[in-house]
Design an enzyme around this catalytic site. Structure first.
Site, mmCIF file in Angstrom:
data_model
loop_
_atom_site.group_PDB
_atom_site.id
_atom_site.type_symbol
_atom_site.label_atom_id
_atom_site.label_comp_id
_atom_site.label_asym_id
_atom_site.label_seq_id
_atom_site.Cartn_x
_atom_site.Cartn_y
_atom_site.Cartn_z
ATOM 1 N N GLY A 17 0.777 -1.233 0.000
ATOM 2 C CA GLY A 17 0.000 0.000 0.000
ATOM 3 C C GLY A 17 0.810 1.286 0.000
ATOM 4 N N TYR A 150 -10.019 2.509 16.337
ATOM 5 C CA TYR A 150 -9.002 2.902 15.346
ATOM 6 C C TYR A 150 -8.728 4.407 15.462
ATOM 7 C CZ TYR A 150 -6.974 3.683 10.655
ATOM 8 O OH TYR A 150 -6.166 4.055 9.601
HETATM 9 P P1 NAD Z 1 -1.752 -1.866 3.965
HETATM 10 O O1 NAD Z 1 -2.496 -2.913 4.685
HETATM 11 O O2 NAD Z 1 -1.491 -2.026 2.521
HETATM 12 O O3 NAD Z 1 -0.401 -1.529 4.708
HETATM 13 C C1 NAD Z 1 -0.257 -1.623 6.106
HETATM 14 C C2 NAD Z 1 1.156 -2.040 6.374
HETATM 15 O O4 NAD Z 1 1.357 -2.143 7.786
HETATM 16 C C3 NAD Z 1 1.438 -3.404 5.764
HETATM 17 O O5 NAD Z 1 2.711 -3.341 5.184
HETATM 18 C C4 NAD Z 1 1.458 -4.316 6.971
HETATM 19 O O6 NAD Z 1 2.312 -5.422 6.796
HETATM 20 C C5 NAD Z 1 2.016 -3.371 8.022
HETATM 21 N N1 NAD Z 1 1.744 -3.839 9.365
HETATM 22 C C6 NAD Z 1 0.537 -4.069 9.941
HETATM 23 N N2 NAD Z 1 0.721 -4.520 11.191
HETATM 24 C C7 NAD Z 1 2.058 -4.575 11.397
HETATM 25 C C8 NAD Z 1 2.864 -4.958 12.483
HETATM 26 N N3 NAD Z 1 2.334 -5.401 13.636
HETATM 27 N N4 NAD Z 1 4.214 -4.881 12.354
HETATM 28 C C9 NAD Z 1 4.761 -4.453 11.203
HETATM 29 N N5 NAD Z 1 4.054 -4.084 10.129
HETATM 30 C C10 NAD Z 1 2.720 -4.147 10.247
HETATM 31 O O7 NAD Z 1 -2.583 -0.518 4.192
HETATM 32 P P2 NAD Z 1 -2.281 1.017 3.850
HETATM 33 O O8 NAD Z 1 -3.578 1.561 3.456
HETATM 34 O O9 NAD Z 1 -1.110 1.163 2.973
HETATM 35 O O10 NAD Z 1 -1.956 1.562 5.316
HETATM 36 C C11 NAD Z 1 -0.779 2.295 5.618
HETATM 37 C C12 NAD Z 1 -1.074 3.259 6.753
HETATM 38 O O11 NAD Z 1 -2.033 4.221 6.293
HETATM 39 C C13 NAD Z 1 -1.694 2.601 7.987
HETATM 40 O O12 NAD Z 1 -1.134 3.183 9.140
HETATM 41 C C14 NAD Z 1 -3.161 2.952 7.870
HETATM 42 O O13 NAD Z 1 -3.799 2.993 9.107
HETATM 43 C C15 NAD Z 1 -3.074 4.330 7.223
HETATM 44 N N6 NAD Z 1 -4.292 4.753 6.542
HETATM 45 C C16 NAD Z 1 -4.762 4.105 5.440
HETATM 46 C C17 NAD Z 1 -5.927 4.535 4.811
HETATM 47 C C18 NAD Z 1 -6.498 3.859 3.594
HETATM 48 O O14 NAD Z 1 -7.639 4.155 3.221
HETATM 49 N N7 NAD Z 1 -5.776 2.975 2.933
HETATM 50 C C19 NAD Z 1 -6.599 5.650 5.324
HETATM 51 C C20 NAD Z 1 -6.104 6.293 6.444
HETATM 52 C C21 NAD Z 1 -4.936 5.850 7.047
#
Ligand code: NAD
Length: 249
Positions: A17, A150
């Protein structure tokens, strides 16, 4: 001119992501990139995709020993660090009256404790004028169904950022928050959205966003690059909303 030439950057959760897109862009802009992830197989795929000699360190951000190991490896390989993007995060959507202690602990352990102790562990390695980027969420400041835990786990990050921006000012280290709105990443699949209902879910989400669509990971990566680079050299302690205007409605 590459914006991050010679810089050393860590991206946690850089195998997927937003983190993966940021890691790819940082590497294209000349940084030595280290990504972390929980599983070795996804880490290896990510390193191949990032290229430019990227390094993977396997571990869980809720595990303090992982942070100590990461710091040791960064010191051994590079001697210091210029960019730390604390991006790893998880989400579970549950109405507050149904939230279990396990769900609560998982989100706070990863999203909040993981960020706090990750920064604590890496700060001694940060070079003067380094940039810390903390990935929060639109949910931290907006009421959305099922998001209470969250949101709480992300809201704490704003308080951390304010304290760290001042605590680290003598070293000219900047601390900023990247706050995404809905972005089409694998996290959506982890919400229990099946491939069948995904198009309808995305259409419903898009209708709520003034931009009329979800964000693309590249748009988040460009915002992270801005905060990581000298382009934002006078920007400290902000929350950069990259949400297609969703925080307005
Ligand atoms: P994603 O699931 O593709 O990426 C999340 C990443 O965090 C993954 O690489 C996963 O392996 C890693 N991760 C999760 N738990 C972990 C742990 N215990 N130890 C190490 N790594 C861990 O999702 P994303 O959308 O790319 O999310 C990235 C960030 O953006 C997150 O913090 C998420 O909360 C935030 N976010 C995402 C969105 C969205 O709509 N995609 C919106 C707001 C915030």
């Amino acid at each position: 001119m590459q914006r991050l030439a010679g810089k050393v950057a860590v991206v946690t959760g850089g195998n997927s992501g937003i983190g993966l897109a940021a890691a790819c862009l940082f590497a294209q802009e000349g940084a030595h990139v280290i990504v972390t992830a929980r599983r070795n197989e996804t880490l290896e795929k990510a390193i191949a995709q990032i290229g430019h000699g990227a390094i993977g360190i396997q571990g869980d951000v809720s595990d303090l020993e992982h942070h100590a190991h990461l710091a040791t490896e960064v010191r051994r390989r590079f001697g210091g660090l210029d960019i730390y993007m604390a991006n790893a995060g998880v989400i579970t959507l549950t109405s507050s009256h149904e939230v279990t202690p396990e769900e609560y602990d998982q989100q706070f352990n990863i999203n909040t404790r993981g960020i706090f102790f990750g920064v604590q562990s890496i700060t001694p390695l940060l070079r003067d004028k380094a940039s810390i980027i903390l990935t929060s969420s639109l949910a931290a400041t907006k009421v959305l169904d099922g998001h209470a835990v969250y949101a709480g786990s992300k809201a704490a990050i704003a308080a951390f950022a304010r304290h760290w921006a001042l605590e680290l000012r003598a070293r000219r280290i900047r601390v900023n928050i990247l706050s995404p709105g809905p972005v089409d990443t694998p996290i959506i699949g982890k919400l229990g959205i099946t491939e069948q209902i995904r198009p309808e879910f995305l259409a419903q989400m898009s209708a709520l966003i003034p931009a009329g669509r979800l964000g693309d990971v590249q748009e988040l990566a460009l915002a992270a690059l801005y905060l990581a680079s000298a382009d934002s050299s006078f920007v400290n302690g902000i929350e950069l909303h990259v949400d297609g205007g969703m925080s307005l409605v």
